[in-house]
Structures are given as structure tokens and as C-alpha cells.
Design a protein around this motif. Structure first.
Motif, mmCIF file in Angstrom:
data_model
loop_
_atom_site.group_PDB
_atom_site.id
_atom_site.type_symbol
_atom_site.label_atom_id
_atom_site.label_comp_id
_atom_site.label_asym_id
_atom_site.label_seq_id
_atom_site.Cartn_x
_atom_site.Cartn_y
_atom_site.Cartn_z
ATOM 1 N N SER A 102 0.979 -1.201 0.027
ATOM 2 C CA SER A 102 0.161 0.082 -0.304
ATOM 3 C C SER A 102 0.868 1.273 0.041
ATOM 4 O O SER A 102 0.594 2.257 -0.573
ATOM 5 N N LYS A 103 1.923 1.278 0.768
ATOM 6 C CA LYS A 103 2.841 2.438 0.875
ATOM 7 C C LYS A 103 3.571 2.682 -0.458
ATOM 8 O O LYS A 103 3.552 3.719 -1.097
ATOM 9 N N ALA A 104 3.900 1.787 -1.116
ATOM 10 C CA ALA A 104 4.498 1.637 -2.481
ATOM 11 C C ALA A 104 3.575 2.326 -3.526
ATOM 12 O O ALA A 104 3.895 3.087 -4.229
ATOM 13 N N TYR A 105 2.221 1.841 -3.531
ATOM 14 C CA TYR A 105 1.274 2.343 -4.479
ATOM 15 C C TYR A 105 1.015 3.572 -4.127
ATOM 16 O O TYR A 105 0.934 4.493 -5.029
ATOM 17 N N LEU A 107 3.721 5.710 -5.593
ATOM 18 C CA LEU A 107 3.322 5.749 -7.413
ATOM 19 C C LEU A 107 2.211 6.605 -7.732
ATOM 20 O O LEU A 107 2.373 7.310 -8.720
ATOM 21 N N GLU A 108 1.149 6.675 -6.792
ATOM 22 C CA GLU A 108 0.188 7.330 -7.094
ATOM 23 C C GLU A 108 0.493 8.863 -7.025
ATOM 24 O O GLU A 108 0.229 9.860 -7.876
ATOM 25 N N VAL A 164 -1.921 1.422 -14.492
ATOM 26 C CA VAL A 164 -0.693 2.290 -14.833
ATOM 27 C C VAL A 164 -1.372 3.570 -15.611
ATOM 28 O O VAL A 164 -2.320 3.350 -16.304
ATOM 29 N N LYS A 165 -0.891 4.494 -15.236
ATOM 30 C CA LYS A 165 -1.735 5.822 -15.403
ATOM 31 C C LYS A 165 -1.403 6.218 -16.868
ATOM 32 O O LYS A 165 -0.107 6.134 -17.364
#
Length: 128
Positions: free
Chosen positions: A53-56, A59-60, A75-76
Motif C-alpha cells: 500500500s505504501k509503494a502504491y 506511485l500514485e 498504470v496511468k
């Protein structure tokens, strides 16, 4: 797919952030691709969901991923986004520190340039 080195000194969430960015650069993940949910990724990598969750979230915040409630994390789509000058400055500082460490270990300029070429080749780049 992302690999986590459990023996590395680098935090697991940072390894996941770099791994996902690398997968995008290599074309393994493309804009619009859905990535595993936090729970799925935790199960795949045998890690704590809080770490995933921290990594996501990182990345967000960096505009690499986007989460759509009820649908998942993707992936944006890359539009031409402005360069993040603050992050570029931080990266330059980290690079300078790496060069200092390499020189301290008597790594030659030629070796450093070769490492850069190898890294670029691995990512499909052609600028080195």
C-alpha cells in the motif's frame, strides 16, 4: 515482474516502486494496464499489505499509478506532464553521492559510463 531482494538494505516498498517503474519502462506494464490489488501483490511477493500500500501511494503521488474505486489500480496514461524539478534535484543529489562513493571505491569514469550504458540498454534506451 517485480522482484524483491529480501537481503537488500533498501526498504521493500522502495524496491517495489523502482520495480514497477522499471516494468513500465521495459514495456512489461503499459498505460491502462491493471496491476494486482494490494492484497494480491502482497500474496505474490510474500509481503505485508501495508508495504504494498505504501509503494502504491508513492506511485500514485508521482502520477505513475491511478486507483479507481471499485475497479482497481492502473498504470496511468502518460500525457506530456511537466518535469518535476524538485524530484530531479533530489535525483541529481543522489547521483552525486553515488559518484562520490564510486570514486572512493576507485571505480573509474569508464566503468561508471559503462554501467550507465548497460542500464540504458536494459531499459531499451539509446541515449548513452
Amino acid at each position: 515482474m517485480v522482484k524483491i531482494d529480501k537481503e537488500s538494505h533498501r526498504p521493500f516498498y522502495e524496491q517495489l516502486v523502482i520495480g514497477i517503474k522499471e516494468d513500465i519502462l521495459q514495456g512489461i506494464l503499459e498505460p491502462g494496464d491493471q496491476i494486482p490489488s494490494v492484497r494480491e501483490m502482497a500474496k505474490i511477493l510474500l509481503m505485508n499489505p501495508n508495504t504494498i500500500s505504501k509503494a502504491y501511494k508513492v506511485l500514485e503521488s508521482e502520477q505513475v499509478l491511478v486507483t479507481v474505486k471499485g475497479k482497481g489500480t492502473f498504470v496511468k496514461q502518460v500525457k506530456s506532464r511537466p518535469r518535476d524539478l524538485r524530484r530531479i534535484e533530489e535525483l541529481q543529489q543522489q547521483f552525486n553521492e553515488l559518484v562520490i562513493e564510486a570514486k572512493h571505491l576507485q571505480v573509474t569514469e569508464t566503468e561508471i559510463k559503462q554501467w550507465l550504458k548497460e542500464a540504458e540498454a536494459k531499459l531499451g534506451g539509446n541515449e548513452a
